[in-house]
Design a protein around this motif. Structure first.
Motif, PDB file in Angstrom:
ATOM      1  N   ARG A 276      55.722  46.551  45.160  1.00  0.00           N
ATOM      2  CA  ARG A 276      54.821  47.675  45.409  1.00  0.00           C
ATOM      3  C   ARG A 276      55.354  48.497  46.569  1.00  0.00           C
TER       4      ARG A 276
ATOM      5  N   ILE B 251      52.446  51.882  51.705  1.00  0.00           N
ATOM      6  CA  ILE B 251      51.463  52.963  51.603  1.00  0.00           C
ATOM      7  C   ILE B 251      51.970  54.266  52.213  1.00  0.00           C
ATOM      8  N   ALA B 252      52.948  54.174  53.097  1.00  0.00           N
ATOM      9  CA  ALA B 252      53.500  55.388  53.700  1.00  0.00           C
ATOM     10  C   ALA B 252      54.170  56.279  52.649  1.00  0.00           C
ATOM     11  N   ASP B 253      54.558  55.698  51.529  1.00  0.00           N
ATOM     12  CA  ASP B 253      55.238  56.454  50.479  1.00  0.00           C
ATOM     13  C   ASP B 253      54.282  57.354  49.688  1.00  0.00           C
ATOM     14  N   PHE B 254      52.987  57.043  49.736  1.00  0.00           N
ATOM     15  CA  PHE B 254      52.072  57.825  48.904  1.00  0.00           C
ATOM     16  C   PHE B 254      50.788  58.240  49.613  1.00  0.00           C
ATOM     17  N   THR B 255      50.676  57.953  50.912  1.00  0.00           N
ATOM     18  CA  THR B 255      49.452  58.252  51.652  1.00  0.00           C
ATOM     19  C   THR B 255      49.724  59.272  52.743  1.00  0.00           C
ATOM     20  N   THR B 256      48.877  60.293  52.789  1.00  0.00           N
ATOM     21  CA  THR B 256      48.963  61.306  53.836  1.00  0.00           C
ATOM     22  C   THR B 256      47.675  61.250  54.657  1.00  0.00           C
ATOM     23  N   TRP B 257      47.830  61.130  55.965  1.00  0.00           N
ATOM     24  CA  TRP B 257      46.670  60.978  56.852  1.00  0.00           C
ATOM     25  C   TRP B 257      46.365  62.281  57.570  1.00  0.00           C
TER      26      TRP B 257
ATOM     27  N   THR C  56      43.853  63.084  60.756  1.00  0.00           N
ATOM     28  CA  THR C  56      42.957  62.422  61.708  1.00  0.00           C
ATOM     29  C   THR C  56      42.395  63.349  62.786  1.00  0.00           C
TER      30      THR C  56
END
Length: 223
Positions: free
Chosen positions: A211, A214-220, A222
């Protein structure tokens, strides 16, 4: 079983034991999965459950169609994108290589690959074979709803110590599935789902897919 444990232990099994699954357990899984979220509470999923001789007849009919070259019109939707971006093509090829290496089927062995592919239509010997459908007039949102329902089925199966394998391969022979299960013309075959008891240590079941972080598909955002 915690939800996280069900997620972590769920993986697509490709060899099932012949042990029967009680109808009561199957009904509990379906009834509980029916609480799945759906836009507007449409609950658009249609589910066909085959067991015993009925499952065997469905499998035999599809394999017979394959042997006779009766491919029919094929799937009613694109299982994969028509053109892969490199990252997705890489992931697809990697899991294929890992699986067939485990099975001892070398690259280029078309006969060996076809033999393994045919096992899809026997639900990998699982005692229960499900077919998930949706009405043709439904929108993309309802296909998402059906995906949520499918995921619920798979996770709830783990609570009963059962395993599953979702199988888009059944969409290829939707014309046979439609005939054998006497499906209405307005329903699209999305996929099959093998369900049963699996030996997690059996060679075909040893594959644990990678898998992405998450950095590959998550944009934060804040601030």
């Amino acid at each position: 079983m915690r939800v996280s444990e069900a997620i972590e232990s769920r993986r697509s099994m490709r060899l099932f034991k012949p042990d029967p699954v009680s109808k009561a357990d199957i009904e509990w899984i379906i009834t509980t999965a029916n609480r799945a979220a759906s836009n507007g509470n449409l609950q658009p999923w249609k589910l066909y459950v085959t067991m015993g001789k009925a499952r065997q007849r469905l499998s035999a009919a599809i394999l017979r169609a394959m042997d006779e070259g009766n491919a029919g019109p094929g799937a009613e939707y694109d299982v994969y994108p028509r053109q892969f971006k490199p990252i997705y093509d890489q992931r697809r090829k990697l899991v294929g290589k890992q699986l067939y290496t485990l099975l001892g089927v070398p690259r280029g062995d078309a006969v060996g690959m076809q033999k393994q592919f045919r096992k899809n239509y026997e639900f990998f010997d699982a005692p229960v074979g499900m077919i998930l459908c949706v009405e043709r007039g439904m929108g993309n949102g309802q296909w998402i709803d059906c995906g949520i329902f499918l995921d619920q089925l798979m996770l709830l199966a783990r609570e009963k110590s059962l395993h599953t394998c979702p199988q888009a391969a059944f969409s290829r022979f939707q014309h046979v599935v439609r005939r054998e299960l006497e499906m209405p013309d307005d329903q699209v075959v999305i996929c099959g789902l093998a369900l049963g008891y699996a030996d997690a240590d059996a060679v075909p079941n040893n594959l644990v897919t990678e898998r992405a972080p998450i950095a590959d598909f998550t944009t934060w955002f804040t601030d």
